[in-house]
Design a protein around this motif. Structure first.
Motif, mmCIF file in Angstrom:
data_model
loop_
_atom_site.group_PDB
_atom_site.id
_atom_site.type_symbol
_atom_site.label_atom_id
_atom_site.label_comp_id
_atom_site.label_asym_id
_atom_site.label_seq_id
_atom_site.Cartn_x
_atom_site.Cartn_y
_atom_site.Cartn_z
ATOM 1 N N ASP A 350 0.770 -1.194 0.048
ATOM 2 C CA ASP A 350 -0.112 -0.048 -0.117
ATOM 3 C C ASP A 350 0.919 1.181 -0.162
ATOM 4 O O ASP A 350 0.481 2.269 0.981
ATOM 5 C CB ASP A 350 -0.879 0.065 1.265
ATOM 6 N N ILE A 351 1.948 1.186 -0.864
ATOM 7 C CA ILE A 351 2.652 2.445 -0.986
ATOM 8 C C ILE A 351 2.105 3.375 -1.909
ATOM 9 O O ILE A 351 1.335 2.818 -2.818
ATOM 10 C CB ILE A 351 4.210 2.229 -1.313
ATOM 11 N N PRO A 352 2.280 4.676 -1.756
ATOM 12 C CA PRO A 352 1.565 5.723 -2.924
ATOM 13 C C PRO A 352 2.182 5.298 -4.261
ATOM 14 O O PRO A 352 3.473 4.895 -4.381
ATOM 15 C CB PRO A 352 1.862 6.951 -2.430
ATOM 16 N N PHE A 353 1.222 5.559 -5.289
ATOM 17 C CA PHE A 353 1.857 5.311 -6.654
ATOM 18 C C PHE A 353 1.101 6.587 -7.465
ATOM 19 O O PHE A 353 0.133 6.965 -7.306
ATOM 20 C CB PHE A 353 1.532 3.968 -7.021
ATOM 21 N N VAL A 354 1.430 6.531 -8.688
ATOM 22 C CA VAL A 354 0.990 7.512 -9.641
ATOM 23 C C VAL A 354 0.719 6.702 -11.036
ATOM 24 O O VAL A 354 1.377 5.668 -11.339
ATOM 25 C CB VAL A 354 1.853 8.828 -9.928
ATOM 26 N N GLN A 355 -0.037 7.130 -12.045
ATOM 27 C CA GLN A 355 -0.145 6.690 -13.139
ATOM 28 C C GLN A 355 0.869 7.339 -14.098
ATOM 29 O O GLN A 355 1.384 8.360 -14.009
ATOM 30 C CB GLN A 355 -1.729 6.961 -13.805
ATOM 31 N N LEU A 356 0.751 6.666 -15.377
ATOM 32 C CA LEU A 356 1.678 7.133 -16.310
ATOM 33 C C LEU A 356 1.304 8.603 -16.694
ATOM 34 O O LEU A 356 2.226 9.399 -17.102
ATOM 35 C CB LEU A 356 1.726 6.185 -17.641
ATOM 36 N N TYR A 372 9.156 6.894 0.298
ATOM 37 C CA TYR A 372 9.635 5.931 -0.455
ATOM 38 C C TYR A 372 9.748 6.838 -1.982
ATOM 39 O O TYR A 372 9.006 7.758 -2.481
ATOM 40 C CB TYR A 372 8.777 4.871 -0.838
ATOM 41 N N PRO A 373 10.513 6.136 -2.866
ATOM 42 C CA PRO A 373 10.520 6.770 -4.385
ATOM 43 C C PRO A 373 9.178 6.362 -4.707
ATOM 44 O O PRO A 373 8.438 5.240 -4.129
ATOM 45 C CB PRO A 373 11.508 5.621 -4.964
ATOM 46 N N LEU A 374 8.540 6.945 -5.725
ATOM 47 C CA LEU A 374 7.270 6.949 -6.340
ATOM 48 C C LEU A 374 7.244 6.087 -7.433
ATOM 49 O O LEU A 374 7.904 6.248 -8.491
ATOM 50 C CB LEU A 374 6.700 8.299 -6.681
ATOM 51 N N PRO A 375 6.538 4.805 -7.155
ATOM 52 C CA PRO A 375 6.179 4.300 -8.595
ATOM 53 C C PRO A 375 5.303 4.557 -9.613
ATOM 54 O O PRO A 375 4.480 5.259 -8.948
ATOM 55 C CB PRO A 375 5.789 2.688 -7.836
ATOM 56 N N VAL A 376 5.429 4.304 -10.687
ATOM 57 C CA VAL A 376 4.706 4.837 -11.841
ATOM 58 C C VAL A 376 4.157 3.465 -12.409
ATOM 59 O O VAL A 376 4.871 2.514 -13.024
ATOM 60 C CB VAL A 376 5.525 5.641 -12.945
ATOM 61 N N LEU A 377 2.757 3.444 -12.314
ATOM 62 C CA LEU A 377 2.166 2.315 -12.934
ATOM 63 C C LEU A 377 1.311 2.425 -14.358
ATOM 64 O O LEU A 377 0.694 3.584 -14.254
ATOM 65 C CB LEU A 377 1.049 1.701 -11.865
ATOM 66 N N ASP A 378 1.047 1.492 -14.913
ATOM 67 C CA ASP A 378 0.184 1.489 -16.055
ATOM 68 C C ASP A 378 -1.291 0.952 -15.714
ATOM 69 O O ASP A 378 -1.369 0.922 -14.422
ATOM 70 C CB ASP A 378 0.529 0.747 -17.297
ATOM 71 N N GLU A 379 -2.116 1.256 -16.514
ATOM 72 C CA GLU A 379 -3.667 0.669 -16.062
ATOM 73 C C GLU A 379 -3.773 -0.498 -15.520
ATOM 74 O O GLU A 379 -4.859 -0.917 -14.631
ATOM 75 C CB GLU A 379 -4.427 0.598 -17.192
ATOM 76 N N GLY A 385 7.994 2.612 -14.063
ATOM 77 C CA GLY A 385 9.304 3.327 -14.063
ATOM 78 C C GLY A 385 8.873 3.941 -12.287
ATOM 79 O O GLY A 385 8.197 3.559 -11.747
ATOM 80 N N MET A 386 9.946 4.719 -12.084
ATOM 81 C CA MET A 386 9.765 5.320 -10.783
ATOM 82 C C MET A 386 10.303 6.953 -10.616
ATOM 83 O O MET A 386 10.868 7.390 -11.697
ATOM 84 C CB MET A 386 10.456 4.578 -9.803
ATOM 85 N N ILE A 387 9.675 7.654 -9.693
ATOM 86 C CA ILE A 387 10.140 9.080 -9.693
ATOM 87 C C ILE A 387 10.732 9.328 -8.266
ATOM 88 O O ILE A 387 10.096 9.089 -7.390
ATOM 89 C CB ILE A 387 8.736 9.868 -9.915
ATOM 90 N N MET A 388 11.765 10.040 -8.210
ATOM 91 C CA MET A 388 12.468 10.468 -7.232
ATOM 92 C C MET A 388 12.150 12.102 -6.977
ATOM 93 O O MET A 388 11.823 12.453 -7.964
ATOM 94 C CB MET A 388 13.961 10.358 -7.183
ATOM 95 N N ARG A 389 12.066 12.454 -5.816
ATOM 96 C CA ARG A 389 12.143 13.893 -5.710
ATOM 97 C C ARG A 389 13.069 14.956 -6.599
ATOM 98 O O ARG A 389 12.521 15.786 -7.235
ATOM 99 C CB ARG A 389 12.342 14.556 -4.296
ATOM 100 N N SER A 390 14.256 14.312 -7.011
ATOM 101 C CA SER A 390 15.253 14.921 -7.732
ATOM 102 C C SER A 390 14.654 15.025 -9.329
ATOM 103 O O SER A 390 14.932 15.890 -9.945
ATOM 104 C CB SER A 390 16.494 14.445 -7.706
ATOM 105 N N SER A 391 13.990 14.020 -9.609
ATOM 106 C CA SER A 391 13.359 13.849 -10.950
ATOM 107 C C SER A 391 12.478 15.139 -11.277
ATOM 108 O O SER A 391 12.306 15.703 -12.257
ATOM 109 C CB SER A 391 12.880 12.619 -11.529
ATOM 110 N N VAL A 392 11.659 15.595 -10.251
ATOM 111 C CA VAL A 392 10.679 16.432 -10.419
ATOM 112 C C VAL A 392 11.381 17.773 -10.526
ATOM 113 O O VAL A 392 11.032 18.573 -11.462
ATOM 114 C CB VAL A 392 9.882 16.342 -9.262
ATOM 115 N N LEU A 393 12.354 17.983 -9.523
ATOM 116 C CA LEU A 393 13.055 19.183 -9.588
ATOM 117 C C LEU A 393 13.689 19.443 -10.861
ATOM 118 O O LEU A 393 13.732 20.649 -11.493
ATOM 119 C CB LEU A 393 14.032 19.282 -8.602
ATOM 120 N N LEU A 394 14.236 18.401 -11.351
ATOM 121 C CA LEU A 394 15.083 18.353 -12.783
ATOM 122 C C LEU A 394 14.044 18.951 -14.081
ATOM 123 O O LEU A 394 14.617 19.723 -14.532
ATOM 124 C CB LEU A 394 15.523 17.074 -13.058
ATOM 125 N N ALA A 395 12.961 18.394 -13.881
ATOM 126 C CA ALA A 395 11.981 18.511 -14.779
ATOM 127 C C ALA A 395 11.567 20.150 -15.030
ATOM 128 O O ALA A 395 11.475 20.723 -16.071
ATOM 129 C CB ALA A 395 10.803 17.775 -14.668
#
Lengths: 406, 274
Positions: A350-356, A372-379, A385-395
């Protein structure tokens, strides 16, 4: 990423010119000789509408023509069904060059292949909604019962069942444009031309219509050419965008390509005000989630992977990379000490996740609250894939992020 | 001093030439007009007033989108005409107006359509229409008499010419006023020019064309009265006799009947538009 089919080119535009005025061929020669639009106008009073435009549209994509007013986007759109006759060049649709067609051929072509939606709806005021939708079919000569049946289906598609007998002036703007859309869809044309179709609507309705178009596109998979002067709209609905200026296409690409690598200063200024957090989605900024660990593996294996890759957490997946949870380094070390055989007790579920397609604006609050690192799931809940805080800042700093290139 | 230009003589010569060489054409026109007029006149005159008035009232009620007041007004007006013993004359005038309007529309609407699609033709016909509309109406009576002598037919000819301009102008205007986007709709969905005309342009122009029809009828009524000077039958002739004999009573009653007809025709055609 998923394996994608080789896209099929449905519209191919080749060195297209449109000059307005007397003896327009002269204008093409001036352009080929390298003179500018302004010079040509001063010298010959010819007006350059399109200047050497070439591009391709793939079957099933939403292709947006964007630019400021007077940039030639409407001229280009109208060339595609020859409401405007190009001066030179070719437009190959379905293997045939429509620039050279005679009147009968072009009529036939328009009836069978192209639907069009207009900025100011352009409903015929003396006809009921149903007969407005049936207009194209009527032109094709379809019998009354059949065309009404098809039109009812089209009205249902846009959510306007029950309004068949209403007259256009009884409907609101948003509803009128749904009728316009239904009319374009009724004929089952493969290509849909939309000329500033939502520009006359107020912002809320407009957003609804954009969502609805995206929704419809998922079900119908038409080829849509959409003209707009609104960048947000272009970014939202377009698979690819062509930016136009002075009758030329300056840059063609996906929203990300245009935002990340503006071709020149003009494009840069155009995209300067875009709220990146709404445009970029999880799939644009995610990193590879490798390695992962299979849920039946033991803690020793997990510990070795973590050591090898120098990481402090691992996503746990079952078959087909379906996400089960995450294991953290300290828990794995604990499990190894106690000589556990599986990761079952160690896995944090039950960790948080986001969609593509979750936009960054919605990712930020989730990732801020998560350890935790945020997992990215499909339907299908598969780990993409996964998202770290640093990837958001980079974007957000508009640097090219690490992308998932598998 | 510059001698007077022989414009009048030239026109007179032209008229002579037409009479001599195109007599057969004039005969055909005469026969056509007579047939149309007699057709309408027969229908209107053969029905007794007590049957005609309720039929007309129901018709008025229906075409005016159930305007009861207008229907009652028509009944009252027509009963008054009947009471004044001007029924037959009124029906004659009505027949002249309807027949002339019919022919004026038959020629005018197609010319208007043509003008809307052809700028050169539009420019030419615009000059002609300006000329026709500024020319005093009496002047039309002269060639009408010369070519068709006296009677109902020259009266009709003058009336048709006088009443036609608004039909041409407003048909042209109505079609040209249709938003470009609607024309693009027709083209984008592959309509032929004929489909475009019948399904988009004419229906879209209909309110404006109906305004033209209304004006056409009103002009026809006024000219049908004036045409009594060259022998057209009806209420106008009654007015003319009233003038010649200084018979105020006679002239006024006939004038009143004309006003009643005018009001009914005007209100009915206007309410059709809405």
């Amino acid at each position: 990423m998923d394996f994608e089919e080789e896209p099929e080119v449905i519209i191919k535009v080749n060195q297209l010119f449109k000059i307005f005025g007397n003896d327009p061929k002269r204008g093409v020669e001036h352009l080929r000789a390298g003179r500018t639009k302004q010079e040509i106008f001063e010298k010959t009073s010819l007006i350059v509408g399109l200047d050497d435009v070439s591009f391709e549209v793939m079957k099933g994509e939403t292709f947006v023509l964007m630019g400021l007013s007077g940039c030639g986007k409407s001229t280009l759109l109208r060339s595609l069904n020859r409401l405007i006759h190009p001066t030179a060049g070719e437009i190959i649709i379905g293997g045939r060059d429509i620039v050279g067609m005679n009147d009968d051929e072009i009529r036939e072509f328009r009836r069978d292949n192209i639907g069009m939606v207009f900025q100011n709806f352009a409903l015929l005021p003396h006809r009921s909604i149903l007969d407005n939708v049936a207009f194209g079919l009527e032109i094709q000569g379809m019998p009354l019962a059949e065309r009404h049946e098809k039109s009812r289906a089209a009205l249902e598609l846009v959510g306007l069942s029950g309004y068949e007998t209403s007259m256009p002036d009884q409907l609101s703007g948003g509803m009128k444009q749904r009728v316009g859309l239904a009319r374009a869809l009724a004929g089952d044309a493969e290509i849909l031309l939309m000329d500033e179709a939502f520009s006359a609507l107020d912002p809320l309705i407009r957003r609804d219509m954009q969502d609805e178009l995206i929704d419809l596109q998922e079900r119908l998979n038409k080829t849509v050419i959409f003209v707009t002067h609104d960048l947000d709209e272009a970014l939202k609905i377009g698979n690819r965008i062509a930016l136009m200026m002075d009758g030329k296409i300056i840059q063609v690409g996906t929203a990300e390509e245009i935002l990340m690598n503006p071709e020149n200063e003009y494009v840069e200024r155009f995209v300067a005000d875009v709220d990146m957090t709404k445009v970029l989605t999880a799939k644009d900024i995610m990193m590879k989630a490798d390695p992962v660990i299979y849920c039946k593996s033991g803690p020793h294996h997990a510990a070795r992977l973590m050591k090898e890759f120098g990481i402090s957490s691992l996503f746990v997946v079952s078959q087909h990379r379906i996400l089960r949870g995450i294991v953290m380094l300290e828990d794995v070390v604990e499990a190894v000490k106690h000589d556990k055989k599986t990761l079952e007790e160690t896995t944090i579920q039950d960790i948080p996740f986001v969609q593509l397609d979750t936009p960054i604006s919605e990712i930020i609050p989730v990732i801020a609250d998560s350890r935790y690192p945020l997992p990215v799931l499909d339907e299908d809940a598969r780990l993409k894939g996964m998202i770290m805080r640093s990837s958001v800042l980079l974007a957000l700093a508009r640097k090219e992020p690490e992308t998932n290139d598998s | 001093m510059i001698p007077k230009l022989p414009i009048g003589d030239l026109v007179a010569d032209l008229v002579d030439w037409i009479e001599f060489n195109l007599g057969w054409l004039l005969d055909i026109i005469t026969a056509g007009f007579k047939t149309v007029l007699n057709g309408f006149a027969d229908i209107l005159m053969i029905i007794p007033p007590l049957i005609f008035i309720p039929i007309l009232a129901i018709l008025v009620y229906l075409v005016s989108h159930r305007n009861l007041r207008l229907a009652l007004l028509s009944i009252a007006g027509l009963l008054l005409i009947w009471n004044l013993q001007l029924w037959d004359l009124s029906m004659m005038t009505l027949a002249l107006v309807i027949a002339s309007t019919f022919i004026a529309l038959l020629i005018g609407v197609p010319l208007g359509i043509l003008a809307s699609g052809n700028d050169t033709f539009d420019a030419v016909i615009r000059v002609l229409l300006d000329f026709m509309q500024t020319m005093p109406p009496f002047v039309y009576l002269i060639p009408a008499v010369i070519f068709f002598s006296l009677g109902n037919v020259p009266g009709m000819i003058a009336t048709v010419i006088f009443a036609m301009p608004p039909a041409i102008r407003l048909t042209n205007l109505g079609i040209r006023q249709i938003p470009t986007e609607l024309i693009e709709v027709a083209d984008a969905f592959g309509a032929t020019p004929r489909q475009k005309l019948l399904k988009v342009q004419l229906p879209g122009a209909l309110p404006t064309i109906m305004t033209g029809v209304n004006q056409c009828i009103m002009l026809a009524l006024s000219m049908a009265v004036i045409a009594s000077m060259i022998g057209a039958a009806g209420l106008g002739y009654q007015v003319l006799v009233g003038i010649q004999r200084v018979n105020i009573a006679m002239g006024f009653e006939a004038g009143l009947a004309i006003v009643i007809l005018a009001i009914i025709l005007d209100r009915v055609t206007q309410s059709v538009v809405r």
